[in-house]
Structure formats: C-alpha cells, structure tokens
Scaffold this motif. Structure first.
Motif, PDB file in Angstrom:
ATOM      1  N   CYS A  92       0.801  -1.228   0.000  1.00  0.00           N
ATOM      2  CA  CYS A  92       0.000   0.000   0.000  1.00  0.00           C
ATOM      3  C   CYS A  92       0.835   1.279   0.000  1.00  0.00           C
ATOM      4  N   TRP A 149      -0.023   4.434  -2.245  1.00  0.00           N
ATOM      5  CA  TRP A 149      -1.158   5.290  -1.906  1.00  0.00           C
ATOM      6  C   TRP A 149      -0.709   6.521  -1.132  1.00  0.00           C
ATOM      7  N   LYS A 171      -4.571  -4.042  -7.396  1.00  0.00           N
ATOM      8  CA  LYS A 171      -5.163  -5.299  -6.930  1.00  0.00           C
ATOM      9  C   LYS A 171      -4.463  -5.780  -5.665  1.00  0.00           C
ATOM     10  N   SER A 212      -2.794  -4.071  -3.451  1.00  0.00           N
ATOM     11  CA  SER A 212      -3.096  -3.212  -2.304  1.00  0.00           C
ATOM     12  C   SER A 212      -4.502  -3.490  -1.783  1.00  0.00           C
ATOM     13  N   TYR A 213      -5.455  -3.716  -2.694  1.00  0.00           N
ATOM     14  CA  TYR A 213      -6.831  -3.971  -2.271  1.00  0.00           C
ATOM     15  C   TYR A 213      -6.958  -5.309  -1.549  1.00  0.00           C
ATOM     16  N   ASN A 260      -8.634  -4.996   1.982  1.00  0.00           N
ATOM     17  CA  ASN A 260      -9.877  -5.746   2.176  1.00  0.00           C
ATOM     18  C   ASN A 260      -9.738  -6.792   3.268  1.00  0.00           C
ATOM     19  N   ASP A 314      -8.766   0.619 -11.453  1.00  0.00           N
ATOM     20  CA  ASP A 314      -9.427   0.445 -10.168  1.00  0.00           C
ATOM     21  C   ASP A 314     -10.613  -0.499 -10.287  1.00  0.00           C
ATOM     22  N   ALA A 343     -10.986  -4.233  -8.652  1.00  0.00           N
ATOM     23  CA  ALA A 343     -12.105  -4.528  -7.753  1.00  0.00           C
ATOM     24  C   ALA A 343     -12.898  -5.740  -8.245  1.00  0.00           C
TER      25      ALA A 343
END
Length: 229
Positions: free
Chosen positions: A42, A45, A89, A91-92, A96, A138, A142
C-alpha cells in the motif's frame, strides 16, 4: 458454490491471508510513514495522498468501521502513472483482508453480520482531476477480487457529487462489479437526509458533523490499527 469455495481457499493460501493478523497495521492514507503501521503493498497510496486522504475509523466498537475517502486529496493522475492494475489489486487484497478481519471479529462478538460503510466525498474535485486510466484499473482490480470478499461492503455513499459526475458514472458503472454497483448511493446535499440514510451503519453521535452527525472530533484521534496493538 463448492467451486467458488475452493477458489477462495486457494486464493487465501496464495497470499497467505490466514497466516497473519493485519488489523494492527491499518492506518489512514495520509502521506505519512508511521513506524509499526502500514499494510503490505500500500506504499504507493501514501505517495499520491495529502493529509487524511482516506480515513478509516471505528467510532463504535460494536459496529463496523467507516472509511471516509476525500477524493480531492488523492492525485489520481499521479496514481495512474505510478501504479499498475496489479499494484492496485495487491493493495486492495490487503486492505480488504485487514478490514474483513476487523468485521469478522465484531460479527463474532455481537452475533450480528457487520459490514463496512464507505463514504466517498467529491467536494472540490474537478473533471480535470479525474483520470479514466486509473478508474479503469481500479474497477478491473475490484472486479478481480469481488468474489473473494463478498460480505465486506455494506454501503458506499457518494456525497457532494458535481453535476458532471454523470459523465464519469456512465463510463465507470459498466466496469464495476454488479455487487458493488447495487450498494452505491448518490446522496443529496441535505445533511439531515444524509444522516438519516447513513443511520443503519453509524449513529448520529458518531457520524462526522460535516455529514449531519454530532462528531466534531477532527482530525481523527488515532489509526484504526491502534485498537489491535
């Protein structure tokens, strides 16, 4: 259903998500490097965010966390330049998973299925600041992860949307997972109505004043991860 379960198990094994407690690493996306905080993958960001670009709080330990995203503080053009779809992806995955671990703990404690409330504030955002390349990456990232975190998001509220947002929404909507689209609400500028809509996720006492609540504590007092140190 069994195939989806097997794929989820394999996905979690690939990223070793069952081997680590990520809750204590959760921080705001605020351009600040804080020793002991910060989720894997991350770092980029914080390179594109001003102070409190994304704020993740837990005002009530018996209800779900709230993610406030202030889009005017996120440089989408720079993020598109430095991050690939795979970067987003990855980082998510960890964002999550960390939030899922928080939600799972609250659900087990209270006996109520608890989900994340996400508030996306577009105040101050201009069309020039929107980047279609980033939005495409993004949305694709997701969608890749949608089946692995199906119970994460309770609602996503878009507030202070400018008139031109319909242009962006027409482009972005077909790219987003159907499960996410169904949970997106564009809110009016009447803060009393906003507070009423958000009430199923957060009490008026704990909702920020700027959205019709009574919570005037800003900046937020601490990182969400500090609850789990």
């Amino acid at each position: 259903a069994s195939r989806a379960a097997i794929e989820t198990i394999e996905f979690r094994r690939e990223y070793k998500l069952d081997d680590v407690d990520l809750r204590g690493l959760i921080k705001h996306i605020d351009g600040v490097t804080e020793v002991g905080y910060g989720l894997p993958q991350c770092e980029k960001w914080d390179l594109v965010s001003r102070k409190y670009g994304v704020v993740i709080v837990l005002p009530d330990v018996n209800r779900g966390p709230i993610m406030y995203v202030f889009m005017d503080k996120i440089d989408m053009n720079k993020l598109n330049d430095i991050a690939t779809q795979e970067d987003l992806k990855n980082s998510y995955i960890y964002i999550n998973e960390a939030l899922y671990q928080v939600l799972d703990g609250i659900t087990r404690k209270t006996g109520r299925l608890t989900k994340l409330m996400k508030v996306v504030d577009l105040d101050g955002v201009t069309l020039r600041k929107m980047n279609r390349g980033y939005l495409s990456k993004d949305s694709a990232a997701a969608k890749d992860l949608d089946d692995y975190f199906p119970q994460l998001l309770g609602g996503m509220f878009i507030i202070h949307a400018p008139k031109w947002i319909n242009v962006i929404w027409k482009f972005a909507r077909p790219l987003l997972p159907k499960r996410v689209v169904e949970k997106i609400d564009f809110l009016p500028n009447n803060m009393e109505k906003v507070q009423g809509i958000m009430a199923r996720f957060v009490s008026k006492e704990n909702l920020l004043e700027r959205y019709g609540g009574e919570n005037n504590e800003w900046p937020p007092p601490r990182y969400l991860g500090s609850y789990f140190k």
